[in-house]
Design a protein around this motif. Structure first.
Motif, short mmCIF file in Angstrom:
data_model
loop_
_atom_site.label_atom_id
_atom_site.label_comp_id
_atom_site.label_asym_id
_atom_site.label_seq_id
_atom_site.Cartn_x
_atom_site.Cartn_y
_atom_site.Cartn_z
N PHE A 237 75.78 35.56 84.64
CA PHE A 237 75.58 35.02 83.29
C PHE A 237 75.66 33.50 83.28
CE2 PHE A 237 77.13 39.34 81.85
CZ PHE A 237 75.91 39.74 81.33
N GLU A 238 76.54 32.94 84.09
CA GLU A 238 76.66 31.48 84.14
C GLU A 238 75.39 30.82 84.67
OE1 GLU A 238 80.11 30.99 86.52
OE2 GLU A 238 81.49 31.65 84.93
N ALA A 239 74.65 31.55 85.49
CA ALA A 239 73.40 31.01 86.06
C ALA A 239 72.18 31.36 85.23
CB ALA A 239 73.22 31.55 87.48
N ALA A 240 72.36 32.07 84.14
CA ALA A 240 71.24 32.50 83.30
C ALA A 240 70.67 31.33 82.51
CB ALA A 240 71.71 33.59 82.34
N PRO A 241 69.45 31.46 82.02
CA PRO A 241 68.89 30.41 81.16
C PRO A 241 69.81 30.14 79.98
CG PRO A 241 67.19 31.98 81.79
CD PRO A 241 68.50 32.55 82.27
N ARG A 245 72.68 32.35 78.21
CA ARG A 245 74.07 32.00 78.54
C ARG A 245 74.87 31.68 77.29
NH1 ARG A 245 72.86 28.21 81.81
NH2 ARG A 245 73.35 26.37 80.59
N ASN A 246 74.27 31.00 76.34
CA ASN A 246 74.99 30.60 75.13
C ASN A 246 75.29 31.77 74.20
OD1 ASN A 246 75.06 27.98 75.98
ND2 ASN A 246 73.38 27.29 74.67
N ARG A 247 74.64 32.90 74.42
CA ARG A 247 74.89 34.08 73.59
C ARG A 247 76.03 34.95 74.14
NH1 ARG A 247 70.49 34.65 70.06
NH2 ARG A 247 68.61 33.55 70.75
N VAL A 248 76.37 34.80 75.41
CA VAL A 248 77.36 35.67 76.06
C VAL A 248 78.77 35.19 75.73
CG1 VAL A 248 78.22 36.53 78.26
CG2 VAL A 248 75.76 36.28 77.90
N ARG A 249 79.60 36.12 75.30
CA ARG A 249 81.00 35.81 74.98
C ARG A 249 81.88 36.86 75.64
NH1 ARG A 249 83.69 33.81 70.23
NH2 ARG A 249 85.90 33.59 70.78
N TRP A 250 82.66 36.45 76.62
CA TRP A 250 83.59 37.37 77.24
C TRP A 250 84.80 37.55 76.34
CZ3 TRP A 250 82.62 40.30 81.36
CH2 TRP A 250 81.57 39.93 82.21
N ALA A 251 85.19 38.78 76.14
CA ALA A 251 86.38 39.08 75.36
C ALA A 251 87.50 39.45 76.33
CB ALA A 251 86.11 40.23 74.39
N PRO A 252 88.56 38.66 76.42
CA PRO A 252 89.67 39.00 77.33
C PRO A 252 90.26 40.35 76.93
CG PRO A 252 89.88 36.74 76.53
CD PRO A 252 88.80 37.38 75.72
N LEU A 253 90.66 41.11 77.92
CA LEU A 253 91.20 42.44 77.65
C LEU A 253 92.43 42.37 76.75
CD1 LEU A 253 90.81 43.98 81.21
CD2 LEU A 253 89.69 44.82 79.15
#
Length: 260
Positions: A237-241, A245-253
Motif C-alpha cells: 500500500f505504501e508503494a501504491a499510487p 495510498r491516501n485512501r488506505v487507513r490502518w486501524a490498530p487492533l
C-alpha cells in the motif's frame, strides 16, 4: 463512523446509532482448524476485544459460515448477542437465530430500529478462489450498506474473495464512504500457488475502482494460512499510487478509529 478492528476479519462498526459486527471470530489462539480438502490453518493471534467487551450489536454481517477464520466457535455462540444476522442463503439455513437472513449477490434487505435511520443492505459478489472452486470453497457474499437519506453506501464489507470480473463491476458502481477490504492472500500447501482471497496488490486495484473515502484493510493477520500478513501488505500500500495510498487507513487492533 467509528471502526474498531478486533482481529482477522472481525470489526465493530458504530455508525449513526447502529452497532455492526463483521465475521465474528473470538476463539483464543493456538488451535488448528480444518478447511476443505484436508487443508488446515492455525489461529496465531487472539481477538483484541472479547465478546463481553463488544456487548450486544444490532446486526452481524457474516460473509460465510463454514470457515473458522470467519466464524469460529466463540463467534458462533456470540451470534445470540445480535438482533439480526445477515449471511449467505446456505449460511442462513445452517445458522440458528431468530432473525437470520440469507442473501445471494444482488439481493437486498432492510434494517429498521426505533430511533434510527433505516439501512438498506445489498449483498455484493464474492468468489472465494479460482474459477470452478465454488463447490469446494462454498458461497460467500459481501455487503454494501446505504443509510436512509444517502445515495451511496456508507459501508462496504468486501467479504473473502479474489479479484475477478464480477467484483470489479460491483466495486466500480459503489463509491462507498468506508470499505472494509479483506486481504491476506490465503494459500494452503496442498493447493500450491492458488489464492483464495485478495493480496494487497489486488486490493490496490479494487480500491482504485471503488474509490472509497477510506479503505480499512482487514483479514490480514492472526492465521497461518494468510500468506501476506500486515507488514508485507503495508509495504504494498505504501508503494501504491497516491490516489490509492491516501485512501488506505490502518486501524490498530483494539483501538476505535473515527473515520468521519
Amino acid at each position: 463512523m467509528r471502526v474498531t478492528r478486533i482481529g482477522g476479519p472481525t470489526a465493530l462498526v458504530e455508525w449513526d446509532g447502529w452497532r455492526i459486527l463483521t465475521d465474528p471470530t473470538f476463539d483464543p489462539p493456538g488451535r488448528t482448524y480444518s478447511f476443505a480438502l484436508g487443508t488446515t490453518s492455525r489461529k496465531t493471534t487472539g481477538p483484541a476485544l472479547s465478546l463481553d467487551d463488544v456487548g450486544d450489536v444490532d446486526v452481524v454481517l457474516l460473509s460465510h459460515h463454514h470457515h473458522a477464520d470467519n466464524l469460529d466457535d466463540a463467534g458462533r455462540a456470540g451470534l445470540a448477542r445480535a438482533t439480526t444476522v445477515l449471511t449467505t442463503v446456505a449460511g442462513a439455513k445452517a445458522t440458528s437465530h431468530p432473525d437470520v437472513r440469507g442473501l445471494a449477490a444482488g439481493a437486498q434487505t432492510t434494517l429498521s430500529a426505533e430511533g434510527k435511520r433505516t439501512i438498506t443492505v445489498e449483498a455484493t459478489p464474492c468468489r472465494h478462489g479460482a474459477p470452478l472452486t465454488g463447490p469446494i470453497v462454498g458461497p460467500v457474499v459481501g455487503f454494501a450498506l446505504t443509510i436512509e437519506g444517502q445515495a451511496r453506501p456508507g459501508l462496504w464489507m468486501t467479504g473473502d474473495t479474489v479479484l475477478y470480473g464480477g467484483l470489479r463491476r460491483a466495486a466500480a458502481a459503489l463509491r462507498p464512504d468506508v470499505a472494509l477490504v479483506h486481504i491476506g492472500a490465503v494459500k494452503f500447501p496442498l493447493t500450491g500457488p492458488l489464492s483464495y482471497t485478495m493480496d494487497a496488490a489486488d486490493a490496490v486495484e479494487l480500491i482504485d475502482l471503488a474509490e472509497p473515502g477510506v479503505a480499512v484493510p482487514v483479514h490480514v493477520e492472526g492465521w497461518s494460512h494468510f500468506s501476506e500478513q500486515e507488514e508485507a501488505a503495508a509495504r504494498v500500500f505504501e508503494a501504491a499510487p497516491v490516489e490509492v495510498r491516501n485512501r488506505v487507513r490502518w486501524a490498530p487492533l483494539g483501538v476505535p478509529v473515527d473515520l468521519g
